[in-house]
Design an enzyme around this catalytic site. Structure first.
Site, PDB file in Angstrom:
ATOM      1  N   PHE A  17      40.578   9.556  30.441  1.00  0.00           N
ATOM      2  CA  PHE A  17      40.088   8.895  31.659  1.00  0.00           C
ATOM      3  C   PHE A  17      38.861   9.621  32.207  1.00  0.00           C
ATOM      4  CE2 PHE A  17      41.336   7.722  36.291  1.00  0.00           C
ATOM      5  CZ  PHE A  17      40.586   6.557  36.240  1.00  0.00           C
ATOM      6  N   VAL A  86      36.994  19.106  29.028  1.00  0.00           N
ATOM      7  CA  VAL A  86      37.830  18.216  29.838  1.00  0.00           C
ATOM      8  C   VAL A  86      39.220  18.064  29.223  1.00  0.00           C
ATOM      9  CG1 VAL A  86      37.951  15.918  30.905  1.00  0.00           C
ATOM     10  CG2 VAL A  86      35.723  16.971  30.486  1.00  0.00           C
ATOM     11  N   SER A  88      42.819  18.252  28.006  1.00  0.00           N
ATOM     12  CA  SER A  88      44.011  19.035  28.326  1.00  0.00           C
ATOM     13  C   SER A  88      45.151  18.055  28.525  1.00  0.00           C
ATOM     14  CB  SER A  88      43.807  19.860  29.603  1.00  0.00           C
ATOM     15  OG  SER A  88      44.869  20.770  29.797  1.00  0.00           O
ATOM     16  N   TYR A 160      53.140  21.622  33.870  1.00  0.00           N
ATOM     17  CA  TYR A 160      51.747  21.189  34.034  1.00  0.00           C
ATOM     18  C   TYR A 160      50.995  22.129  34.965  1.00  0.00           C
ATOM     19  CZ  TYR A 160      47.639  18.464  35.214  1.00  0.00           C
ATOM     20  OH  TYR A 160      46.333  18.070  35.420  1.00  0.00           O
ATOM     21  N   LYS A 164      47.610  24.381  33.740  1.00  0.00           N
ATOM     22  CA  LYS A 164      46.268  24.364  34.328  1.00  0.00           C
ATOM     23  C   LYS A 164      45.899  25.731  34.921  1.00  0.00           C
ATOM     24  CE  LYS A 164      44.034  21.233  34.190  1.00  0.00           C
ATOM     25  NZ  LYS A 164      43.194  20.706  33.094  1.00  0.00           N
ATOM     26  N   PRO A 189      39.958  19.098  40.561  1.00  0.00           N
ATOM     27  CA  PRO A 189      40.172  17.794  41.197  1.00  0.00           C
ATOM     28  C   PRO A 189      41.628  17.551  41.583  1.00  0.00           C
ATOM     29  CG  PRO A 189      40.085  17.532  38.826  1.00  0.00           C
ATOM     30  CD  PRO A 189      39.894  19.002  39.102  1.00  0.00           C
ATOM     31  N   SER A 204      47.768   9.086  35.757  1.00  0.00           N
ATOM     32  CA  SER A 204      47.633   8.970  37.209  1.00  0.00           C
ATOM     33  C   SER A 204      47.551   7.513  37.662  1.00  0.00           C
ATOM     34  CB  SER A 204      46.420   9.756  37.693  1.00  0.00           C
ATOM     35  OG  SER A 204      45.267   9.436  36.951  1.00  0.00           O
TER      36      SER A 204
END
Length: 343
Positions: A17, A86, A88, A160, A164, A189, A204
């Site tokens: 995305f 990006v 992950s 998760y 991160k 973000p 999401s």
């Protein structure tokens, strides 16, 4: 540096995305893109989604990279001036083995950062998350800042959140060890919403999809900080082009909004679908009971009844404008789902 590499950017996770939006934003600004995918069978689908979005795919080159495999990283980074890492894994229901999320996030970040440093990239932009900032704390009565870190051993910190946090910490250690801190800029973000580039709602936007489909009888008071994916992509580009962005984290998120408010926005924005969009709120005690049997809810108990706010000055300064409000991102997501027949 040759002219061919002057405007070439490596973007990992281009089929995702955010990765798709980052690549599209860069293409619009005249850059050439080398985008990584994990599955070569998806190459034609990825090109088609960019073509449908009006991107110039003559400047789009695809390569195959695996977050858990050393092969191809040096070659992918070679001849590029910048890197956006990006890629992950992102899920709402945690795997039985937390390493299924943590290993690819941390090892993929290590491979990407090393490849960018060894190739002499001018700027490396890493996609992190607010979950690397706001998790595992005892008190939530103040705005979180870029100086805060998630306590990975804290309460309700899931795989998760750990993935991160540990991945971003790995990135900072690597650039610091090379004396190259200013080469790295990190974007943190919130939960990303917005129009889809293809028919995959991802993780999401699937929240909006479930509400539109009426798949929740009652709404638990889960409070997420949402942000429009287009703002996050623009922040990535700005972090790449702005010299002062290096060596810093940048929070790009609106303050937390309860899921019931998201449902209300959908009912008001799409009255023809209002009947099936849930309106009943689940009491907190019931949510905790349901969480005993519902793994997805159990994995997100850190978001239950806990409003969070953020000092977003770094992100706003980077963008040079306000963020799109959560309402706009919600409506854009829903409209996109409905237009594609996905809700």
């Amino acid at each position: 540096m040759s002219m061919s590499s002057e405007k070439r950017v490596l973007v990992t996770g281009i089929s995702g995305f955010l990765g798709g939006y980052v690549a599209a934003a860069l293409l619009k600004r005249g850059y050439s893109i080398r985008g990584s995918i994990r599955d070569p069978a998806r190459a034609s689908q990825v090109r088609e989604s960019f073509r449908a979005a009006g991107a110039d795919i003559t400047r789009l080159e695809l390569c195959v990279l695996d977050l858990l495999d050393d092969r191809g990283w040096a070659e992918a980074a070679e001849g590029c001036r910048y890197l956006h890492h990006v890629a992950s894994p992102f899920v709402l229901t945690m795997p039985k083995d937390e390493d299924a999320l943590i290993r690819p996030a941390v090892e993929g970040t290590r491979r990407a950062i090393r490849a960018g440093l060894e190739a002499g990239h001018e700027r490396i932009v890493l996609t992190s998350s607010v979950v690397a900032i706001d998790g595992g704390h005892v008190s939530y009565g103040r705005p979180f800042t870029t100086h805060d870190w998630t306590r990975v051993d804290g309460p309700h910190v899931n795989a998760y959140h750990k993935s991160k946090t540990l991945a971003e910490q790995q990135a900072w250690r690597l650039v610091d060890s090379e004396g190259a801190r200013q080469k790295l800029a990190v974007i943190n973000p919130g939960t990303m919403l917005g129009p889809l580039l293809d028919d995959d709602p991802g993780t999401s936007v699937a929240i909006i999809q479930r509400l539109l489909k009426g798949e929740m009888a009652m709404i638990p008071n889960l409070i997420f900080p949402y942000v429009d994916v287009r703002d996050v992509a623009d922040a990535h580009v700005a972090a790449m082009e702005t010299a002062e962005a290096g060596g810093q984290r940048h929070i790009v998120a609106n303050n937390g909004v309860p899921l019931a408010d998201i449902a209300r926005m959908l009912r008001e924005g799409f009255p023809e679908h209002a009947e099936r969009i849930p309106a009943r709120r689940m009491p907190a005690w019931m949510a905790r009971v349901v969480a005993l049997f519902n793994k997805s809810l159990r994995d997100n108990l850190s978001r239950l009844d806990v409003p969070r706010s953020y000092d977003v000055s770094s992100g706003l300064q980077l963008l040079g404008r306000p963020l799109r409000p959560t309402h706009e991102a919600v409506v854009a997501s829903a409209r996109s789902l409905l237009e594609r027949g996905l809700a």
